[in-house]
Scaffold this active site. Structure first.
Site, PDB file in Angstrom:
ATOM      1  CE1 TYR A 227      -2.639  -0.126  12.250  1.00  0.00           C
ATOM      2  CE2 TYR A 227      -3.009   2.179  11.735  1.00  0.00           C
ATOM      3  CZ  TYR A 227      -3.314   0.845  11.545  1.00  0.00           C
ATOM      4  OH  TYR A 227      -4.262   0.492  10.634  1.00  0.00           O
TER       5      TYR A 227
ATOM      6  N   GLY B 133      18.427  -7.248  -0.601  1.00  0.00           N
ATOM      7  CA  GLY B 133      18.290  -8.705  -0.756  1.00  0.00           C
ATOM      8  C   GLY B 133      16.907  -9.208  -1.105  1.00  0.00           C
TER       9      GLY B 133
ATOM     10  NE  ARG C 163      -8.652   5.921  13.922  1.00  0.00           N
ATOM     11  CZ  ARG C 163      -7.937   6.991  13.564  1.00  0.00           C
ATOM     12  NH1 ARG C 163      -6.631   6.912  13.526  1.00  0.00           N
ATOM     13  NH2 ARG C 163      -8.545   8.106  13.253  1.00  0.00           N
TER      14      ARG C 163
ATOM     15  CD  GLN D  80     -10.739 -27.666 -10.719  1.00  0.00           C
ATOM     16  OE1 GLN D  80     -11.561 -26.874 -10.309  1.00  0.00           O
ATOM     17  NE2 GLN D  80     -11.031 -28.952 -10.846  1.00  0.00           N
TER      18      GLN D  80
ATOM     19  CG  ASP E 161      -1.691   1.254   1.430  1.00  0.00           C
ATOM     20  OD1 ASP E 161      -1.517   2.189   0.607  1.00  0.00           O
ATOM     21  OD2 ASP E 161      -2.488   1.325   2.383  1.00  0.00           O
TER      22      ASP E 161
ATOM     23  CG  ASP F  13      -5.488   0.945   1.141  1.00  0.00           C
ATOM     24  OD1 ASP F  13      -5.163  -0.255   1.171  1.00  0.00           O
ATOM     25  OD2 ASP F  13      -5.747   1.601   2.159  1.00  0.00           O
ATOM     26  CG  ASP F  14      -3.071  -3.183   0.378  1.00  0.00           C
ATOM     27  OD1 ASP F  14      -1.930  -3.284   0.851  1.00  0.00           O
ATOM     28  OD2 ASP F  14      -4.051  -2.807   1.047  1.00  0.00           O
TER      29      ASP F  14
ATOM     30  CE  LYS G 174      -4.246  -6.004  11.804  1.00  0.00           C
ATOM     31  NZ  LYS G 174      -3.597  -5.836  13.122  1.00  0.00           N
TER      32      LYS G 174
HETATM   33 MG    MG Z   1      -4.546  -1.609   2.665  1.00  0.00          MG
END
Ligand code: MG
Length: 381
Positions: A230, A104, A267, A243, A12, A53-54, A233
């Protein structure tokens, strides 16, 4: 036949109008870097997509997992898209790029990766799950249902190549340890471990048939632990092979026909119910959620990707099947919203919010510290 590696790397790095979706020019910036990587023979093929948003980069190549050239290419693509995001001043531009320089592989730098290496079968259908506003343990319930629940996955009962079950590689995300356990023999132990979603998550699932090999792979990077604060997430991704010795597509999607409570949402601090949805409609706009889960399908053909597009299309131009787009999922979405509305009524009281060990990077510990001298002893008889 050469071994093929599929890498799904996500980050994100900003979105328009809050936590919604990346700007189209950010997606174009990713593609430019990946086209260049293709021209230089680093990758065989790629596809760029997103959930909420990712941004997600799917690549096929012959370099194996954790390869520095492959991870470096994805890192450079995210840096270029991040430069566009900063120019446009979109919200949280560059958010998940936690370090200044690539070293790396992307582990510990912010982006997440799910990768798998296998020998391409006669037909190699892959399901790519992409979740926003949640953590790696969000895949524990669906993967257990897909690979370890014979009451749900009929193949475990009636397909001779699945009847012996699967092996689960489980990561302890706090102490950085791993263990591999076998289902069905050790299923009760597997459940005992995975019941703690704050610490444990499935990293990989393997067929017991060695010719078939890996069945599923999850991104297990924990952003808050990497950053020490934070920063959003983890919004994990997961690749599942479908299959012919692995579960049928319907068995892979079946767990999402029932509500799955996952940690994350607003959050990254709340519990919510997964909202299975199309990529186009995955913008999390309801209390920054509820946690959207998308599932798209592509085949690997001679080391390259193939969807619904004309096979002669430009490299990187694919049209996957978008499984949760169809109206048959409407009632699941309604059920998800019914439960999400219910849990929202509980505000910031558990179980609406996450347990204390998940709130370490919020102001909650600071509040407790500030008030600690005002707590007085209650006399005990
Ligand atoms: Mg996100």
């Amino acid at each position: 036949m050469a071994q093929i590696t599929v890498s799904l790397i996500k980050a994100d790095i900003g979105s328009v109008g809050g936590h919604t979706r990346p700007h189209p020019s950010m997606m174009e910036a990713l593609k430019d870097v990946l086209r260049d990587g293709y021209a230089k023979n680093i990758i065989n093929d790629f596809y760029v997509t997103r959930v909420g948003d990712d941004m997600q980069i799917i690549m096929t190549h012959n370099k194996g997992i954790d390869n520095s050239e492959i991870h470096g290419l994805a890192w450079n693509a995210f840096v270029e898209a991040s430069n566009v995001a900063k120019k446009l001043k979109v919200y949280a531009a560059g958010q998940d790029l936690l370090k200044d320089a690539f070293s790396g592989n992307i582990r510990g730098l912010g982006p997440g990766a799910a990768e798998m290496t296998f020998e391409e079968r006669r037909s190699e259908p892959l399901v790519f799950f992409m979740a926003d506003k949640t953590a790696p343990s969000a895949y524990s319930v669906p993967l257990l249902n897909i690979f370890a629940n014979p009451f749900k996955t009929a193949g475990l009962v009636i397909d001779p190549r699945m009847h012996d079950g699967f092996k689960f590689q489980i990561f302890d995300l706090i102490d950085h340890k791993e263990i591999t356990l076998s289902s069905p023999e050790e299923l009760n132990d597997i459940l005992a471990i995975l019941g703690d979603t704050t610490r444990f998550a499935i990293k990989r699932v393997f067929s017991k048939n060695e010719e078939l090999g890996i069945a599923a792979s999850v991104s297990t990077e924990r952003l808050n632990l990497i950053a020490g604060k934070y920063v959003g997430k983890d919004d994990p991704v997961c690749i599942v092979r479908a299959q012919s010795g692995f579960p049928a597509l319907g068995e892979i999607l079946q767990p999402f026909m029932e509500p799955i409570f996952v940690p994350g949402w607003m959050r990254g601090s709340h519990n919510g119910v997964f909202y299975p949805v199309s990529v186009e409609e995955s913008d999390p706009t309801y209390f920054d959620g509820p946690p959207p889960i998308c599932a798209i399908g592509l085949h690997v053909v001679n080391g390259k990707l193939q969807g619904l597009e004309d096979p002669s299309s430009e490299v990187g131009e694919h049209i996957p099947v978008d499984y949760f787009k169809f109206p048959c999922w409407n009632h699941i979405r309604e059920e998800s919203m019914r439960l999400n509305v219910a849990i929202r009524k509980q505000g910031s009281i558990m179980p609406a919010i996450l347990p204390p060990e998940e709130m370490e990077y919020t102001t909650r510990p600071q509040v407790l510290e500030k008030l600690k001298d005002r707590f007085t002893k209650i006399p005990q008889k």
